[in-house]
Write an enzyme that holds these catalytic residues in place. Structure first.
Site, mmCIF file in Angstrom:
data_model
loop_
_atom_site.group_PDB
_atom_site.id
_atom_site.type_symbol
_atom_site.label_atom_id
_atom_site.label_comp_id
_atom_site.label_asym_id
_atom_site.label_seq_id
_atom_site.Cartn_x
_atom_site.Cartn_y
_atom_site.Cartn_z
ATOM 1 N N THR A 160 0.688 -1.191 0.034
ATOM 2 C CA THR A 160 0.135 -0.015 0.170
ATOM 3 C C THR A 160 0.646 1.068 0.038
ATOM 4 O OG1 THR A 160 -1.239 1.425 1.506
ATOM 5 C CG2 THR A 160 -0.092 -0.214 2.659
ATOM 6 N N ASP A 161 0.368 2.558 -0.478
ATOM 7 C CA ASP A 161 0.899 3.704 -0.395
ATOM 8 C C ASP A 161 1.170 4.133 0.948
ATOM 9 O OD1 ASP A 161 -1.539 4.459 -0.109
ATOM 10 O OD2 ASP A 161 -1.822 5.726 -1.839
ATOM 11 N N GLU A 162 0.165 3.564 1.633
ATOM 12 C CA GLU A 162 0.275 4.243 3.313
ATOM 13 C C GLU A 162 1.664 3.912 4.079
ATOM 14 O OE1 GLU A 162 -3.225 3.942 5.733
ATOM 15 O OE2 GLU A 162 -4.545 3.535 3.791
ATOM 16 N N LYS A 221 2.439 -3.456 7.097
ATOM 17 C CA LYS A 221 2.848 -3.605 5.910
ATOM 18 C C LYS A 221 4.069 -3.055 5.334
ATOM 19 C CE LYS A 221 0.210 -4.824 2.885
ATOM 20 N NZ LYS A 221 -0.114 -6.005 2.470
ATOM 21 N N TYR A 237 -1.394 -0.379 11.064
ATOM 22 C CA TYR A 237 -1.641 -1.118 9.799
ATOM 23 C C TYR A 237 -0.615 -0.659 8.861
ATOM 24 C CZ TYR A 237 -3.136 -1.498 5.155
ATOM 25 O OH TYR A 237 -3.317 -1.865 3.661
#
Length: 338
Positions: A133-135, A160, A156
């Site tokens: 994810t870009d997060e 990741k 979260y």
């Protein structure tokens, strides 16, 4: 190409599996533990297809993973499985550590053992694709491509990011041909009801207030799932081991702008007795919830190297998504909200 997918009954995974089986017509085995977001119904249309095999289980069950790899002899592992509810991560961070980090580690270990026993030509062709994810980058104000710093700001995102580092390490340390994909905010059919678009849709159809936290200006890049799975398939077939690819739509919208667009599309599809318009339900809520500006993935690398660009505009994608939900929601839910 024979595929081994994890989490293929979830949102992105199920869309990918359906596309692969229906378009590529090549074998695929899917391992999924069927947690709250994994739905067998997402893949009903191919459950009897001889090219498709479903295995109910958790990737932390290493014997299951090892046996499945040995029996189905895949050319590529695509790792979709993950805990993805960022709100749940605030309350149960250990669950995200176990499933996102340790789960990825266990899958890497078994994939490495499998890969080492392949003939040399099969080793060279093999790929381990990790969907991230870009997060993991936190909140960045510019679009800087793949060369960016990790700055996860939630449990979260941290889980990741940690998984990303293990994937990279197994490539550099052991030579396992891994590729990591960072996506923008993916939406579309089959997305679990907790996410913004299906939540807002249910509330609007029920005539409920549409709460937009803060000033509604927190921004995401909105990538239609059909474009996302096309990019993932292209990377699986032609991506370069050791590389990271970003996939996004280049269509940034604030939450407020997105919800207004949804309301405008709904106006053309559904009557709304008792309210002036769906947009009249929108209410800005000043409750201290973070309005973090999010990073938007840069497609330059995958566009230049593999020729991929998104095809679906946000309005087209939202129209298709809303129509899908109106058609596929269970009868009791449709009767309740329509």
């Amino acid at each position: 190409m024979r595929l081994f997918t994890t989490g293929g009954c979830g949102f992105i995974g199920s869309n990918f599996v359906l596309d692969w089986i229906n378009e590529k017509r090549e074998p695929l085995v899917n391992v999924d533990c069927l947690n709250y977001a994994g739905q067998l119904a997402n893949l009903n249309e191919i459950e009897n297809n001889p090219l498709y095999t479903f295995m109910h289980g958790n990737i932390n069950n290493r014997s299951l993973v090892a046996n499945t790899l040995a029996f189905h002899t895949p050319d590529c592992v695509i790792h979709f499985a993950a805990e993805s509810n960022a709100t749940d991560a605030l309350q149960k961070p250990e669950q995200f550590l176990i499933n996102n980090v340790i789960g990825t580690f266990n899958l890497l270990e078994e994939s490495l053992a499998y890969w080492k026993n392949l003939p040399q030509n099969a080793q060279e062709a093999f790929r381990f694709i990790h969907i991230s994810t870009d997060e993991v980058y936190g909140s960045l104000g510019d679009n800087t491509g793949e060369a960016v710093f990790y700055q996860p700001n939630s449990p979260y995102a941290a889980s990741k990011a940690s998984a990303d580092h293990f994937v990279r390490a197994y490539n550099h340390t052991y030579g396992l041909p891994t590729i990591t994909i960072h996506t923008g905010n993916i939406y579309g059919p089959r997305q679990y009801g907790e996410k913004l678009i299906p939540t807002i849709l249910q509330q609007a159809l029920a005539g409920q207030q549409l709460d937009v936290h803060g000033n509604g200006e927190n921004v995401r890049d909105w990538l239609y799932v059909g474009d996302a799975v096309a990019a993932i398939g292209l990377i699986a077939e032609h991506g370069v081991p050791g590389e990271t690819y970003h996939i996004g739509a280049g269509q940034e919208r604030s939450n407020l702008s997105l919800i207004k667009t949804m309301c405008q599309i709904l106006e053309k599809k559904v009557a709304h007795p008792g309210i002036p318009s769906f947009e009249s339900l929108i209410q800005l809520i000043q409750d201290g919830v973070s309005n973090e500006m999010h990073y938007s993935p840069n497609n330059e690398k995958i566009s230049n190297e593999l020729g991929w660009n998104p095809d679906t505009s946000l309005n087209e994608g939202l129209d298709t998504t809303i129509s899908w939900y109106l058609q596929h929601w269970p009868t009791d839910l449709r009767e309740k909200i329509l």
